[in-house]
Design a protein around this motif. Structure first.
Motif, PDB file in Angstrom:
ATOM      1  N   GLN A 161      83.546  31.625  22.734  1.00 28.18           N
ATOM      2  CA  GLN A 161      82.542  30.637  23.122  1.00 28.18           C
ATOM      3  C   GLN A 161      81.864  31.014  24.437  1.00 28.18           C
ATOM      4  OE1 GLN A 161      85.771  29.629  22.230  1.00 28.18           O
ATOM      5  NE2 GLN A 161      85.133  29.143  20.153  1.00 28.18           N
ATOM      6  N   PHE A 162      82.533  31.752  25.275  1.00 30.65           N
ATOM      7  CA  PHE A 162      82.060  32.067  26.616  1.00 30.65           C
ATOM      8  C   PHE A 162      81.277  33.370  26.670  1.00 30.65           C
ATOM      9  CE2 PHE A 162      83.040  33.726  30.946  1.00 30.65           C
ATOM     10  CZ  PHE A 162      82.386  32.740  31.671  1.00 30.65           C
ATOM     11  N   SER A 163      81.511  34.255  25.734  1.00 32.45           N
ATOM     12  CA  SER A 163      80.976  35.611  25.809  1.00 32.45           C
ATOM     13  C   SER A 163      79.454  35.649  25.728  1.00 32.45           C
ATOM     14  CB  SER A 163      81.580  36.467  24.686  1.00 32.45           C
ATOM     15  OG  SER A 163      81.052  37.767  24.718  1.00 32.45           O
ATOM     16  N   GLY A 164      78.835  34.771  24.923  1.00 31.78           N
ATOM     17  CA  GLY A 164      77.383  34.803  24.769  1.00 31.78           C
ATOM     18  C   GLY A 164      76.656  34.561  26.074  1.00 31.78           C
ATOM     19  N   GLY A 165      77.122  33.603  26.864  1.00 32.10           N
ATOM     20  CA  GLY A 165      76.486  33.350  28.150  1.00 32.10           C
ATOM     21  C   GLY A 165      76.644  34.507  29.114  1.00 32.10           C
ATOM     22  N   VAL A 166      77.823  35.141  29.117  1.00 28.43           N
ATOM     23  CA  VAL A 166      78.043  36.290  30.002  1.00 28.43           C
ATOM     24  C   VAL A 166      77.121  37.445  29.622  1.00 28.43           C
ATOM     25  CG1 VAL A 166      79.746  37.979  30.772  1.00 28.43           C
ATOM     26  CG2 VAL A 166      80.429  35.616  30.457  1.00 28.43           C
ATOM     27  N   GLN A 167      76.986  37.707  28.335  1.00 30.08           N
ATOM     28  CA  GLN A 167      76.110  38.793  27.886  1.00 30.08           C
ATOM     29  C   GLN A 167      74.658  38.528  28.257  1.00 30.08           C
ATOM     30  OE1 GLN A 167      76.695  39.686  23.732  1.00 30.08           O
ATOM     31  NE2 GLN A 167      78.920  39.660  23.917  1.00 30.08           N
ATOM     32  N   GLU A 168      74.212  37.278  28.095  1.00 30.79           N
ATOM     33  CA  GLU A 168      72.825  36.948  28.428  1.00 30.79           C
ATOM     34  C   GLU A 168      72.578  37.095  29.926  1.00 30.79           C
ATOM     35  OE1 GLU A 168      69.114  36.212  26.945  1.00 30.79           O
ATOM     36  OE2 GLU A 168      70.973  36.203  25.768  1.00 30.79           O
ATOM     37  N   PHE A 169      73.544  36.690  30.743  1.00 29.53           N
ATOM     38  CA  PHE A 169      73.381  36.844  32.188  1.00 29.53           C
ATOM     39  C   PHE A 169      73.383  38.317  32.576  1.00 29.53           C
ATOM     40  CE2 PHE A 169      75.313  37.071  36.489  1.00 29.53           C
ATOM     41  CZ  PHE A 169      74.275  36.494  37.192  1.00 29.53           C
ATOM     42  N   ILE A 170      74.223  39.124  31.947  1.00 39.11           N
ATOM     43  CA  ILE A 170      74.224  40.562  32.232  1.00 39.11           C
ATOM     44  C   ILE A 170      72.880  41.175  31.847  1.00 39.11           C
ATOM     45  CG2 ILE A 170      75.251  42.762  31.541  1.00 39.11           C
ATOM     46  CD1 ILE A 170      77.930  41.356  31.346  1.00 39.11           C
ATOM     47  N   GLU A 171      72.312  40.723  30.728  1.00 41.85           N
ATOM     48  CA  GLU A 171      71.000  41.225  30.330  1.00 41.85           C
ATOM     49  C   GLU A 171      69.946  40.907  31.388  1.00 41.85           C
ATOM     50  OE1 GLU A 171      67.710  40.517  26.744  1.00 41.85           O
ATOM     51  OE2 GLU A 171      69.671  39.520  26.709  1.00 41.85           O
ATOM     52  N   ALA A 172      69.917  39.655  31.869  1.00 44.46           N
ATOM     53  CA  ALA A 172      68.936  39.279  32.892  1.00 44.46           C
ATOM     54  C   ALA A 172      69.182  40.016  34.199  1.00 44.46           C
ATOM     55  CB  ALA A 172      68.990  37.769  33.113  1.00 44.46           C
TER      56      ALA A 172
END
Length: 344
Positions: A161-172
């Protein structure tokens, strides 16, 4: 003797002779049998008294043994209920925070898409907006520390559940870092930005970089279509040499022939070169099988999207190089057709 009658305890019963007078004293055998019978009766009475005393407290409380067991089972399931309620509440908080982190990260990316230069400072207005959003994202990460502490089991329990937000922040974060420095951000640099209690895995880092190629593709196509003028080394202005000299290669020196090769501006060519280098590195990945069941299950799809993104940039760059001198103002490369580039 075979015909002798015996008592329940195995003692022989006395034989009463009809000729014997009832006034005589009882025999020793009769006395022993009577003593054994008396002891047995007293033992039975004592056992019943003990059981009655043990059951008396329960009867005074009005609770039977079956009710006590039922209450214990009920308490067990009440604990299960409390743990599940806590789990669902924690999961809901993580999902909501992750959704907010994703939305803020996308706003950072949209702001960076308005930039038209790389390896240069970001305009002050965009940098101020992104600074506010990054601070908001970090506050959201800090709010999840009690639920997602990397030292506890919940960091892995809610990883999906947490991984999607971390990936999106890493992308930005990586996109902003690339626009400012024209290089990729490292995993250690990402972890230094986030609170140390937040778990950032290698899988999340790689998935974020895969998504970065899509944003770099949009950025490169926009820059190439709006300002990707073809320039030739050593040649000023838009004039070109006569066609006769271009076609007559045997009379041209090596330097002159090289000067006739159209080139993109260094800043624009750098994006294409960087994307092709990233594609080569990503295609060389060898993912162990043990990772396929968790985060790396999306790797084949992200690999295909990354390759398509790089091919679109290559097609845009080739279109500018080949037809650059004929390009009218406001012309945009055609990216709708199939890619006709050689891939490895």
């Amino acid at each position: 003797m075979a015909g002798t009658k015996r008592s329940r305890e195995g003692e022989p019963l006395p034989v009463i002779n009809s000729n014997t007078s009832t006034d005589n004293h009882p025999s020793p055998t009769t006395t022993t049998a009577m003593a054994v019978a008396a002891d047995t009766a007293m033992t039975d009475v004592a056992t019943e008294a003990t059981m009655a005393e043990a059951a008396e407290p329960m009867e005074k409380k009005g609770v039977s043994i079956d009710d006590t067991q039922q209450r214990q089972i009920q308490l067990i399931f009440e604990n299960f209920r409390d743990e599940l309620d806590e789990h669902y509440d924690r999961r809901e908080r993580i999902v909501k925070a992750t959704r907010d982190i994703t939305a803020l990260s996308k706003k950072i990316i949209f702001s960076l898409q308005r930039v038209r230069a790389i390896a240069a400072p970001i305009p002050a207005s965009i940098a101020k907006e992104n600074k506010i959003r990054i601070d908001q994202i970090l506050d959201l990460f800090r709010s999840l520390i009690p639920d997602m502490d990397s030292n506890g089991p919940n960091s892995w329990r809610y990883q999906r559940q947490f991984s999607g937000g971390v990936q999106e922040f890493i992308e930005a974060l990586s996109f902003q870092h690339y626009v400012q420095t024209q290089r990729l951000i490292t995993l250690e640099e990402v972890r230094a930005v986030l609170p140390r209690e937040i778990l950032v895995t290698e899988e999340d880092y790689l998935m974020g970089l895969f998504d970065l190629t899509g944003e770099m593709m949009r950025f490169a196509v926009t820059v190439l279509s709006t300002g990707g003028q073809v320039k030739k080394p050593g040649v000023t202005g838009a004039s070109t040499k006569p066609v006769e000299k271009i076609s007559n290669m045997d009379r041209m020196t090596e330097g002159e022939a090289r000067s006739e090769v159209p080139e993109l501006p260094p800043a624009h060519a750098g994006i294409v070169i960087d994307l092709r280098a990233m594609r080569s590195e990503f295609e060389a990945l060898n993912v162990p099988r043990r990772h396929n069941a968790f985060m790396m299950k999306d790797l084949p799809k992200k690999m295909e999207v990354m390759q398509n993104s790089v091919e679109k940039v290559e097609r845009a760059a080739y279109g500018i190089l080949v037809r650059g001198s004929e390009r009218p103002g406001g012309w945009t490369p055609d990216l709708t057709g199939p890619a006709e580039v050689e891939t490895y």
